[in-house]
Enzyme design. Structure first.
Site, PDB file in Angstrom:
ATOM      1  CE  LYS A 115      -3.997  -2.083   2.039  1.00 58.05           C
ATOM      2  NZ  LYS A 115      -4.313  -2.597   3.357  1.00 58.05           N
ATOM      3  CD  GLU A 199      -5.371   5.479   4.526  1.00 54.77           C
ATOM      4  OE1 GLU A 199      -6.505   5.025   4.778  1.00 54.77           O
ATOM      5  OE2 GLU A 199      -4.755   5.231   3.487  1.00 54.77           O
ATOM      6  CG  HIS A 234     -12.443  -6.715   6.101  1.00 53.00           C
ATOM      7  ND1 HIS A 234     -12.603  -5.388   5.817  1.00 53.00           N
ATOM      8  CD2 HIS A 234     -12.099  -6.774   7.411  1.00 53.00           C
ATOM      9  CE1 HIS A 234     -12.345  -4.667   6.893  1.00 53.00           C
ATOM     10  NE2 HIS A 234     -12.046  -5.482   7.878  1.00 53.00           N
ATOM     11  NE  ARG A 291      -8.789 -10.431  -6.910  1.00 53.16           N
ATOM     12  CZ  ARG A 291      -8.585  -9.685  -5.830  1.00 53.16           C
ATOM     13  NH1 ARG A 291      -7.345  -9.375  -5.452  1.00 53.16           N
ATOM     14  NH2 ARG A 291      -9.600  -9.224  -5.113  1.00 53.16           N
TER      15      ARG A 291
HETATM   16  C1  MV4 Z   1     -10.473   2.434   5.528  1.00 45.41           C
HETATM   17  C2  MV4 Z   1     -11.693   2.596   6.219  1.00 45.41           C
HETATM   18  C3  MV4 Z   1     -11.931   3.805   6.819  1.00 45.41           C
HETATM   19  N1  MV4 Z   1     -11.007   4.785   6.779  1.00 45.41           N
HETATM   20  N2  MV4 Z   1      -9.595   3.449   5.497  1.00 45.41           N
HETATM   21  C4  MV4 Z   1     -10.940  -2.227   4.670  1.00 45.41           C
HETATM   22  C5  MV4 Z   1     -10.309  -3.072   3.619  1.00 45.41           C
HETATM   23  C6  MV4 Z   1      -9.248  -2.267   3.001  1.00 45.41           C
HETATM   24  N3  MV4 Z   1      -9.304  -2.430   1.585  1.00 45.41           N
HETATM   25  C7  MV4 Z   1      -9.507  -0.856   3.425  1.00 45.41           C
HETATM   26  N4  MV4 Z   1     -10.566  -0.886   4.375  1.00 45.41           N
HETATM   27  C8  MV4 Z   1     -10.992   0.245   4.973  1.00 45.41           C
HETATM   28  N5  MV4 Z   1     -10.144   1.293   4.928  1.00 45.41           N
HETATM   29  C9  MV4 Z   1      -9.869   4.584   6.115  1.00 45.41           C
HETATM   30  N6  MV4 Z   1      -8.965   5.555   6.093  1.00 45.41           N
HETATM   31  C10 MV4 Z   1     -12.585   1.541   6.254  1.00 45.41           C
HETATM   32  C11 MV4 Z   1     -12.233   0.351   5.637  1.00 45.41           C
HETATM   33  C12 MV4 Z   1     -13.215  -0.681   5.748  1.00 45.41           C
HETATM   34  C13 MV4 Z   1     -13.842  -1.225   4.647  1.00 45.41           C
HETATM   35  C14 MV4 Z   1     -13.545  -0.841   3.353  1.00 45.41           C
HETATM   36  C15 MV4 Z   1     -14.181  -1.389   2.290  1.00 45.41           C
HETATM   37  C16 MV4 Z   1     -15.158  -2.353   2.481  1.00 45.41           C
HETATM   38  C17 MV4 Z   1     -15.463  -2.760   3.727  1.00 45.41           C
HETATM   39  C18 MV4 Z   1     -14.822  -2.215   4.826  1.00 45.41           C
HETATM   40  C19 MV4 Z   1     -15.169  -2.636   6.100  1.00 45.41           C
HETATM   41  C20 MV4 Z   1     -14.548  -2.100   7.173  1.00 45.41           C
HETATM   42  C21 MV4 Z   1     -13.563  -1.136   7.006  1.00 45.41           C
END
Ligand code: MV4
Length: 490
Positions: A115, A199, A234, A291
């Site tokens: 990341k 973040e 997730h 992918r």
């Molecule tokens: C976040 C967020 C809130 N704030 N970043 C979860 C998986 C990863 N791809 C990034 N994720 C998140 N990043 C910030 N700065 C909340 C999530 C997140 C989330 C994101 C997408 C789909 C489902 C989720 C469930 C919980 C938290």
């Protein structure tokens, strides 16, 4: 490309081979001992046994896959999703053996697999990102300084993590040292890389991703978005395209940002750029998946494109046959993932034999699966049985068709998430489009299903009673004194 080895199993192996066959390309399946009788093995022109059932002895062993390709004379390898699909070492190994890897180059896989490297690669492209540090932080004092600048709550993320692994929410300064040390040791244990960064925490986001497609001639288009906010720990459970929340303006702004992310890593082929969308419809780049994704069918249905066919054409060095202006959204598509998991028992994997397995059919219904009646669901792999996809003129039609399709999808022998999919489709928050990534946590409990079952049973009982009463009325013996039948007999 004359013969392609599909380095995967289950529904995605079958789905990829169907397109290969359509294009006149020969197919090679690989399989483990647990998958000897799987449909993807029977469908392929040739099949090679990799090894014992565990993935670590079969689908993940790079040398075995290369050997299988050489042994069968395959000139291409499609990795599908999961397994080795985002492994830069494997992509390089394939190339080094003069076989075409149907996917991006190792360089793009490597950058997007980390990341912080991804943030660094896109930093000059003016792509919106969540406020936060773009460097790994190991020092608590520095972390406290950065966190105070961006303001609480903050989120600590592991640079090598993905899909939510190794994330920690921190609400105030006093929690920071402990959470930070935990995040570092978790990331070290899970990924062998303890780099973490900070973040601003976006509290109620939607997860929206953009499908991109890039050829080897510098052309990149986006194929609009998929809404993936309905997820559980997730794990996505329901996806749709388009999203009901995006305006045409935000859609094209996100599409352009996604294309820039693809440019930033010299992307080739089909890829997905993930964004968070906050309550004020601001979007932020999260990560890129290098992918073909599980949920790609909803994009295929609204664009009329076969994404696997596009991947293969790009891998053959062909130019994209369309540009951005040629692409439009038609109708609405919905996907429910059918897992062999029990929604009444905390989604515990439910392994066993598919005693009944009958899929719904009809216009607007697509089932991508890799199972048949009588087969065992092996315990070694992902418990996803199939993807049920519906397509309608509009969102309501797609949802209504999904409910009908779920009702006519008959599976017994294992518990599945089909009833859970129906619960989502019938929920007011989902139907109105007013939901975020907290939907499942906020609205679902097993009682929701048991009360739904009880209501269905009550309705069934009432219908039965009604039919009985009507029937009794009809068979009422007329109040005449005698019947002719008796008279004739005399
Ligand atoms: C976040 C967020 C809130 N704030 N970043 C979860 C998986 C990863 N791809 C990034 N994720 C998140 N990043 C910030 N700065 C909340 C999530 C997140 C989330 C994101 C997408 C789909 C489902 C989720 C469930 C919980 C938290």
């Amino acid at each position: 490309m004359k013969k392609v080895l599909v380095a995967n199993r289950g529904e995605i192996a079958l789905r990829i081979m169907k397109t290969l066959q359509k294009m006149g390309i020969k197919t090679v399946a690989v399989y483990s001992e647990a998958d000897r009788h799987a449909p993807h093995v029977r469908f392929a022109d040739e099949a090679v046994l990799l090894g014992k059932a565990p993935s670590s002895a079969s689908y993940l062993v790079m040398e075995k896959l290369i050997d299988a390709a050489k042994q069968t004379g395959a000139d291409g390898i499609h990795p599908g999703y999961g397994f080795l699909s985002e492994n830069a070492i494997f992509a390089q190994m394939v190339a080094d053996n003069d076989i075409t890897f149907i996917g991006p180059r190792p360089h793009a896989i490597k950058i997007m697999g980390n990341k912080l490297a991804a943030k660094d690669a896109v930093k000059d492209y003016n792509i919106p990102m969540v406020p936060g540090g773009e460097k790994a932080i190991a020092d608590v004092d520095l972390a406290q300084k950065v966190a105070s600048e961006i303001g609480f709550p903050i989120l600590i993320k592991a640079s090598a993590g993905g899909g939510g692994k190794g994330m920690r929410i921190v609400n105030n300064l006093s929690e920071l040292p402990e959470q930070m040390n935990r995040a570092i040791s978790e990331a070290t244990a899970a990924f062998g890389d303890g780099s973490v960064f900070i973040e601003k925490y976006v509290g109620s986001p939607r997860h929206i991703e953009i499908q991109v497609l890039a050829d080897t001639h510098g052309n990149i288009v986006h194929l609009f978005e998929r809404e993936c906010s309905i997820q559980r720990r997730h794990q996505k459970v329901v996806e749709e395209a388009p999203s009901s929340i995006l305006t045409p303006e935000i859609r094209s702004a996100m599409g352009e940002a996604a294309i820039k992310v693809a440019k930033a890593c010299d992307y080739i082929g089909a890829g997905t750029v993930e964004f968070l969308l906050d309550e004020d419809l601001n979007f932020y780049f999260l990560e890129m998946n290098t992918r073909l994704q599980v949920e790609h069918p909803v994009t295929e249905l609204i664009t009329g494109l076969d994404l696997v066919e596009q991947q293969i054409k790009v891998a053959r060095g062909e130019k994209l046959e369309f540009n951005q202006e040629d692409l439009t959204i038609h109708g609405h598509a919905l996907e429910v993932r059918v897992y062999a998991e029990d929604p009444l028992d905390d989604f515990m994997p439910s392994i066993g034999k598919l005693i009944t397995y009958r899929t719904p059919t009809g216009a607007g219904i697509r089932v991508d699966d890799g199972f048949e009646e009588g087969m065992n669901v092996p315990m070694y792999y992902d418990p996803m049985l199939s993807k049920l996809i519906t397509y309608g003129k509009n969102r309501d039609e797609a949802i209504q068709l999904m409910i009908k399709a779920i009702d006519t999808y008959h599976i017994s022998g294992v518990a599945t998430t089909l009833p859970f999919g129906k619960f989502v489709c019938e929920h007011e928050a989902f139907r109105s489009g007013k939901f975020d990534t907290h939907f499942v946590k906020d609205f679902y409990s097993p009682e929701q299903l048991t009360s739904q079952y009880r209501q269905e049973k009550e309705i069934a009982a009432l219908v039965g009673l009604q039919l009985y009463l009507e029937h009794r009325k009809k068979i009422n013996i007329p109040k005449t004194t005698h019947s002719n039948w008796k008279m004739n007999r005399m």
